[in-house]
Enzyme design. Structure first.
Site, PDB file in Angstrom:
ATOM      1  N   ASP A  61       2.932  -4.772   7.883  1.00  0.00           N
ATOM      2  CA  ASP A  61       1.717  -3.968   7.754  1.00  0.00           C
ATOM      3  C   ASP A  61       0.539  -4.936   7.829  1.00  0.00           C
ATOM      4  OD1 ASP A  61      -0.546  -2.751   6.792  1.00  0.00           O
ATOM      5  OD2 ASP A  61       0.408  -1.819   5.053  1.00  0.00           O
ATOM      6  N   GLN A  88      -4.683  -5.291   6.539  1.00  0.00           N
ATOM      7  CA  GLN A  88      -5.686  -6.155   5.903  1.00  0.00           C
ATOM      8  C   GLN A  88      -5.773  -7.520   6.566  1.00  0.00           C
ATOM      9  OE1 GLN A  88      -7.939  -5.532   3.559  1.00  0.00           O
ATOM     10  NE2 GLN A  88      -7.224  -3.437   3.321  1.00  0.00           N
ATOM     11  N   CYS A  94      -4.602   2.409  -3.805  1.00  0.00           N
ATOM     12  CA  CYS A  94      -3.388   2.901  -3.133  1.00  0.00           C
ATOM     13  C   CYS A  94      -2.220   1.944  -3.339  1.00  0.00           C
ATOM     14  CB  CYS A  94      -3.604   3.127  -1.635  1.00  0.00           C
ATOM     15  SG  CYS A  94      -4.832   4.343  -1.262  1.00  0.00           S
ATOM     16  N   LYS A 118     -10.807  -1.070  10.014  1.00  0.00           N
ATOM     17  CA  LYS A 118     -11.035  -2.186   9.092  1.00  0.00           C
ATOM     18  C   LYS A 118     -11.446  -3.444   9.845  1.00  0.00           C
ATOM     19  CE  LYS A 118      -8.021  -0.276   5.574  1.00  0.00           C
ATOM     20  NZ  LYS A 118      -6.731  -0.284   4.884  1.00  0.00           N
ATOM     21  N   HIS A 175       0.873  -1.177   0.000  1.00  0.00           N
ATOM     22  CA  HIS A 175       0.000   0.000   0.000  1.00  0.00           C
ATOM     23  C   HIS A 175       0.914   1.231   0.000  1.00  0.00           C
ATOM     24  CE1 HIS A 175      -2.832   2.900   1.830  1.00  0.00           C
ATOM     25  NE2 HIS A 175      -3.802   2.058   1.576  1.00  0.00           N
TER      26      HIS A 175
HETATM   27  C1  LIG Z   1      -5.777   0.497   4.646  1.00  0.00           C
HETATM   28  C2  LIG Z   1      -4.387   0.098   4.560  1.00  0.00           C
HETATM   29  C3  LIG Z   1      -3.359   0.905   5.022  1.00  0.00           C
HETATM   30  C4  LIG Z   1      -3.605   2.302   5.554  1.00  0.00           C
HETATM   31  O1  LIG Z   1      -4.441   2.280   6.652  1.00  0.00           O
HETATM   32  P1  LIG Z   1      -4.992   3.666   7.264  1.00  0.00           P
HETATM   33  O2  LIG Z   1      -6.079   3.224   8.165  1.00  0.00           O
HETATM   34  O3  LIG Z   1      -5.491   4.475   6.096  1.00  0.00           O
HETATM   35  O4  LIG Z   1      -3.857   4.313   7.961  1.00  0.00           O
HETATM   36  C5  LIG Z   1      -2.068   0.441   4.949  1.00  0.00           C
HETATM   37  N1  LIG Z   1      -1.797  -0.771   4.453  1.00  0.00           N
HETATM   38  C6  LIG Z   1      -2.755  -1.592   3.998  1.00  0.00           C
HETATM   39  C7  LIG Z   1      -2.380  -2.942   3.492  1.00  0.00           C
HETATM   40  C8  LIG Z   1      -4.070  -1.184   4.030  1.00  0.00           C
HETATM   41  O5  LIG Z   1      -5.029  -1.989   3.562  1.00  0.00           O
END
Ligand SMILES: *Cc1c(COP(=O)(O)O)cnc(C)c1O
Length: 404
Positions: free
Chosen positions: A198, A201, A362, A224, A121
């Site tokens: 990260d 997801q 993104c 999320k 992302h």
């Molecule tokens: C949504 C997302 C982000 C960013 O999350 P925010 O809540 O906008 O800070 C980063 N990495 C992944 C894989 C995402 O799906």
């Protein structure tokens, strides 16, 4: 088996109509919907215990502080962190990643290398590029194959004594691919590199075990995973959090302030300057309780069923191509139809009440890899149904007929 209708009744928005049609919400990868218990918990905080935390001796301030710290411990247990002070409240994944990249600015030297994956992302690409600009470190990319999987042989080649940080997502937001992070972490540690995962997801679908993974940092967002927006967690190993300098200066993060010298507070407060999203932090705990009550095993079973059904039904459509065909996948399907712009399909099915994401999600480097402007992404949650998928498939067929 989950009683999906009973679960759906707990989410008020799922019985809304959009453009006169029952809402079919397949944009869970962007943000999930919230159950009533989460909505109520937010109101309850403001109605009953609202006060600033860690500051007052008065009763409400104590109650708010206790609730906030209880939530921290709850999240510690959820991700199996060794200490609660390794769990930092943030405003989301983006904040967590920037906290880490900012800290590494005082550690990296010119020529040091940072490995990111081609599946990231933008929020796990751009902060590292900014860090490279500041420090003279070099960004290298772990490539993907046609199935959207990381090419591990190339990762092995890229990894060296120069590698100081490796960062990948646990699950790709654009394609749904689940990455082999345990093996990545092990290999990175073998050359002495730190690893940031990260997990934005991943946390809606599974319960990460940060000690078992042995990652150095794990960042995720609350919104999320049925929690409020503007909430998130950065897990960091104690030794790393002690090594990194504070991210922001302000109240709450200090031990003592004079104009000659300021000393910083102990973990986790060193990284939590200013008044945080107190209600959000508490309610994130409520959301995690809610998901655990349903059970991640049940969540995965339901979501895999949805993924299988949607994959099979979508492939009935001639000229439809799915991106991210690797074996290990979460309930995300990215697709396109030959000769039709994803945005056009998205707009038509929106008129039919169906919410999907269209565009680059993104993750422009992935779209460049496949030489496409974007995809249509349907991302499913445990509260979605087989019937909703059938509604979407019929709507996509209709859109295709209109556009070709
Ligand atoms: C949504 C997302 C982000 C960013 O999350 P925010 O809540 O906008 O800070 C980063 N990495 C992944 C894989 C995402 O799906």
């Amino acid at each position: 088996m989950l009683d999906i209708q009973k679960i759906r009744a707990e989410f008020p928005i799922l019985s809304e109509k959009v453009n006169g049609k029952p809402l079919v919400y397949f944009d869970n990868g962007a943000t999930s919907q919230k159950p009533q218990i989460v909505i109520d918990a937010e109101a309850k905080y403001y109605q009953e215990i609202n006060a600033n935390i860690h500051r007052g001796v008065h009763t409400l301030s104590q109650l708010a502080t206790d609730a906030y710290e209880i939530s921290r411990v709850k999240i510690q247990h959820h991700i199996n962190a060794k200490f609660s002070h390794e769990v930092l409240f943030t405003s989301g994944t983006t904040h967590g990643i920037n906290l880490v990249t900012n800290g590494f600015a005082s550690i990296l030297k010119p020529g040091d290398e940072i490995l990111v994956s081609a599946l990231e992302h933008h929020s796990n690409i751009v902060p590292w590029q900014m860090l490279c600009e500041k420090t003279g470190a070099v960004l290298k990319v772990i490539p993907i194959n046609e199935d959207g999987e990381l090419i591990m042989e190339t990762f092995d080649v890229l990894l060296s004594e120069k590698t100081k940080v490796v960062t990948v997502n646990h699950i790709s937001n654009a394609l749904g691919i689940i990455n082999p992070i345990k093996s990545i972490i092990e290999k990175a540690h073998a050359v002495g590199a730190a690893v940031l995962i990260d997990g934005a997801q991943a946390v809606p679908h599974l319960k990460p075990d940060v000690q078992d993974l042995d990652c150095d940092f794990y960042a995720f967002s609350g919104h999320k995973m049925c929690g409020p927006t503007g909430t998130g967690i950065l897990y960091g190993k104690e030794e790393w959090l002690n090594k990194l300098p504070p991210y922001q200066g302000g109240g709450e993060m200090i031990k003592e302030v004079t104009f000659e010298k300021t000393t910083y507070a102990d973990l986790p407060h060193k990284f939590e300057a200013g008044t945080p999203n107190i209600a959000g932090g508490i309610v994130l705990g409520t959301a995690i309780d809610y998901l655990n009550n349903i059970g991640f095993h049940n969540i995965q079973k339901q979501e895999q069923k949805l993924l299988e059904h949607a994959t099979k039904r979508l492939l009935e459509i001639e000229g439809l191509k799915i991106y991210g065909t690797g074996k290990n996948k979460a309930s995300v399907i990215s697709f396109n139809i030959d000769g039709i712009h994803p945005y056009d399909i998205g707009s038509i099915i929106d008129k039919l009440g169906i919410a999907v994401r269209t565009g680059h999600h993104c993750a422009q480097p992935i779209m460049n890899f496949f030489c496409i402007p974007g995809t249509i992404r349907a991302s499913f949650s445990f509260y979605n149904t087989i019937e909703e998928i059938d509604v979407m498939v019929e709507a996509v067929k209709k859109a295709k007929t209109m556009l070709s």
